[in-house]
Motif scaffolding. Structure first.
Motif, mmCIF file in Angstrom:
data_model
loop_
_atom_site.group_PDB
_atom_site.id
_atom_site.type_symbol
_atom_site.label_atom_id
_atom_site.label_comp_id
_atom_site.label_asym_id
_atom_site.label_seq_id
_atom_site.Cartn_x
_atom_site.Cartn_y
_atom_site.Cartn_z
ATOM 1 N N MET A 80 0.831 -1.210 0.000
ATOM 2 C CA MET A 80 0.000 0.000 0.000
ATOM 3 C C MET A 80 0.863 1.256 0.000
ATOM 4 N N ASN A 81 1.954 1.237 0.777
ATOM 5 C CA ASN A 81 2.842 2.396 0.805
ATOM 6 C C ASN A 81 3.400 2.691 -0.587
ATOM 7 N N PHE A 82 3.762 1.625 -1.304
ATOM 8 C CA PHE A 82 4.331 1.806 -2.628
ATOM 9 C C PHE A 82 3.293 2.371 -3.590
ATOM 10 N N LEU A 83 2.066 1.866 -3.533
ATOM 11 C CA LEU A 83 1.007 2.374 -4.405
ATOM 12 C C LEU A 83 0.696 3.828 -4.092
ATOM 13 N N ALA A 84 0.740 4.174 -2.810
ATOM 14 C CA ALA A 84 0.499 5.567 -2.427
ATOM 15 C C ALA A 84 1.594 6.472 -2.973
ATOM 16 N N PRO A 89 8.794 4.572 3.243
ATOM 17 C CA PRO A 89 10.260 4.629 3.324
ATOM 18 C C PRO A 89 10.856 5.486 2.209
ATOM 19 N N ARG A 90 12.030 6.049 2.472
ATOM 20 C CA ARG A 90 12.684 6.915 1.495
ATOM 21 C C ARG A 90 12.990 6.179 0.191
ATOM 22 N N GLY A 91 13.466 4.966 0.332
ATOM 23 C CA GLY A 91 13.779 4.184 -0.855
ATOM 24 C C GLY A 91 12.550 3.923 -1.709
ATOM 25 N N THR A 92 11.410 3.729 -1.071
ATOM 26 C CA THR A 92 10.164 3.508 -1.800
ATOM 27 C C THR A 92 9.765 4.755 -2.576
ATOM 28 N N ILE A 93 9.951 5.922 -1.968
ATOM 29 C CA ILE A 93 9.653 7.185 -2.656
ATOM 30 C C ILE A 93 10.541 7.332 -3.894
ATOM 31 N N ALA A 94 11.833 7.032 -3.740
ATOM 32 C CA ALA A 94 12.761 7.147 -4.859
ATOM 33 C C ALA A 94 12.400 6.170 -5.968
ATOM 34 N N LEU A 95 12.041 4.942 -5.603
ATOM 35 C CA LEU A 95 11.662 3.954 -6.613
ATOM 36 C C LEU A 95 10.412 4.401 -7.363
ATOM 37 N N ALA A 96 9.447 4.953 -6.628
ATOM 38 C CA ALA A 96 8.230 5.450 -7.265
ATOM 39 C C ALA A 96 8.553 6.579 -8.241
ATOM 40 N N LYS A 97 9.455 7.467 -7.842
ATOM 41 C CA LYS A 97 9.864 8.556 -8.737
ATOM 42 C C LYS A 97 10.482 7.995 -10.016
ATOM 43 N N CYS A 98 11.342 7.003 -9.885
ATOM 44 C CA CYS A 98 12.003 6.405 -11.046
ATOM 45 C C CYS A 98 10.998 5.735 -11.970
ATOM 46 N N LEU A 99 10.073 4.981 -11.406
ATOM 47 C CA LEU A 99 9.109 4.261 -12.229
ATOM 48 C C LEU A 99 8.166 5.215 -12.950
ATOM 49 N N VAL A 100 7.760 6.274 -12.277
ATOM 50 C CA VAL A 100 6.896 7.267 -12.928
ATOM 51 C C VAL A 100 7.651 7.961 -14.054
ATOM 52 N N ALA A 101 8.914 8.289 -13.811
ATOM 53 C CA ALA A 101 9.730 8.910 -14.851
ATOM 54 C C ALA A 101 9.877 7.977 -16.055
ATOM 55 N N LEU A 102 10.130 6.700 -15.796
ATOM 56 C CA LEU A 102 10.277 5.736 -16.887
ATOM 57 C C LEU A 102 8.973 5.566 -17.658
ATOM 58 N N ALA A 103 7.848 5.522 -16.944
ATOM 59 C CA ALA A 103 6.552 5.400 -17.617
ATOM 60 C C ALA A 103 6.290 6.608 -18.509
ATOM 61 N N TRP A 104 6.651 7.793 -18.021
ATOM 62 C CA TRP A 104 6.485 9.010 -18.825
ATOM 63 C C TRP A 104 7.383 8.972 -20.058
ATOM 64 N N ILE A 105 8.614 8.505 -19.894
ATOM 65 C CA ILE A 105 9.541 8.410 -21.024
ATOM 66 C C ILE A 105 8.990 7.462 -22.083
#
Length: 261
Positions: A1-5, A109-125
């Motif tokens: 749930m944290n990751f989806l959020a 967690p901080r790492g989860t936030i960073a991973l979410a940022k990366c995945l959103v960036a990749l999806a946009w690319i």
């Protein structure tokens, strides 16, 4: 749930990002226009002197295939630039302004936030690259139909190559998310991006472009000529592709260790 959020929050930031909007529009408009326009200029009587020499590779051959060839070349660089600016904004803005501390007060967690940022960036690319190639194909189809030339299988192969070149170029922007994390500066990240682009030109001139990840996609797309493109094989492209997951892992680890935010 944290990751989806975290994904939902980063996706909302993407939708509201002025940087992402501008970059998306520029890719969707300039790349198709440049692809069709450069080929038209190369085949017009106005192409003389230095202009004709620079565009000589586009002056002959199947019209639609040449459109997509130019698209692949432009997109391999354009996707890197657009994605580089976006990750500089996405990862650098909150650290630069000091608002990242509020994020770290959440249960995610901080790492989860960073991973979410990366995945959103990749999806946009991915979305930008696919849409850009689709628009280019549509524009090319209109031009070829007007000129009476076919849009054949070779053109579709060119579209596939354009997608691959664009995805490889865009994925190479992820290391700059790490740069933004370390420097905590959007401007510093953009400066690093410009520096890598300049370094790429030097490496290519020295003959080491094949094994340099930032040069391989463009060379494979034909930006360095047919001989340079023929020298790029699957191992070179896989090396360029491997930069993305390594960069994501490095960014996640860097965010886990962030202090004084």
């Amino acid at each position: 749930m944290n990751f989806l959020a975290a994904l939902a929050v980063e996706a909302l930031k993407l939708r509201r990002s002025t940087v992402a909007r501008i970059a998306t529009v520029l890719l969707l408009v300039l790349v198709p226009l440049g692809s069709v326009g450069m080929v038209a200029l190369a085949r017009s009587p106005r192409a003389v002197g230095a202009t004709a020499a620079k565009l000589a590779d586009y002056a002959t051959g199947d019209l639609a295939t040449t459109h997509l060839l130019v698209c692949a070349q432009v997109l391999s660089v354009g996707a890197l630039a657009a994605a580089g600016f976006f990750v500089a904004w996405s990862f650098g803005r909150e650290l630069e302004s000091g608002t990242a501390g509020a994020l770290f007060g959440l249960a995610v967690p901080r790492g989860t936030i960073a991973l979410a940022k990366c995945l959103v960036a990749l999806a946009w690319i991915v979305a930008c690259v696919v849409l850009t190639v689709t628009v280019t194909v549509a524009a090319s189809a209109v031009v070829t139909a007007a000129s009476g030339e076919p849009f054949g299988p070779e053109a579709w192969a060119g579209a596939r190559n354009a997608v691959v070149a664009g995805l490889l170029g865009g994925g190479l922007a992820l290391p700059f998310a790490w740069v933004a994390t370390v420097t905590r500066s959007q401007l510093g990240t953009v400066g690093a991006l410009v520096g890598v682009v300049a370094l790429t030109q030097i490496v290519v001139l020295l003959g080491g472009g094949s094994w340099f990840p930032y040069a391989a996609p463009s060379l494979w797309a034909g930006m360095g000529g047919a001989d340079a493109a023929a020298a790029i094989g699957l191992p070179h492209l896989l090396l360029a592709a491997a930069v993305t997951p390594v960069a994501v892992a490095a960014v996640v680890q860097a965010w886990r260790r962030l202090t004084n935010v």
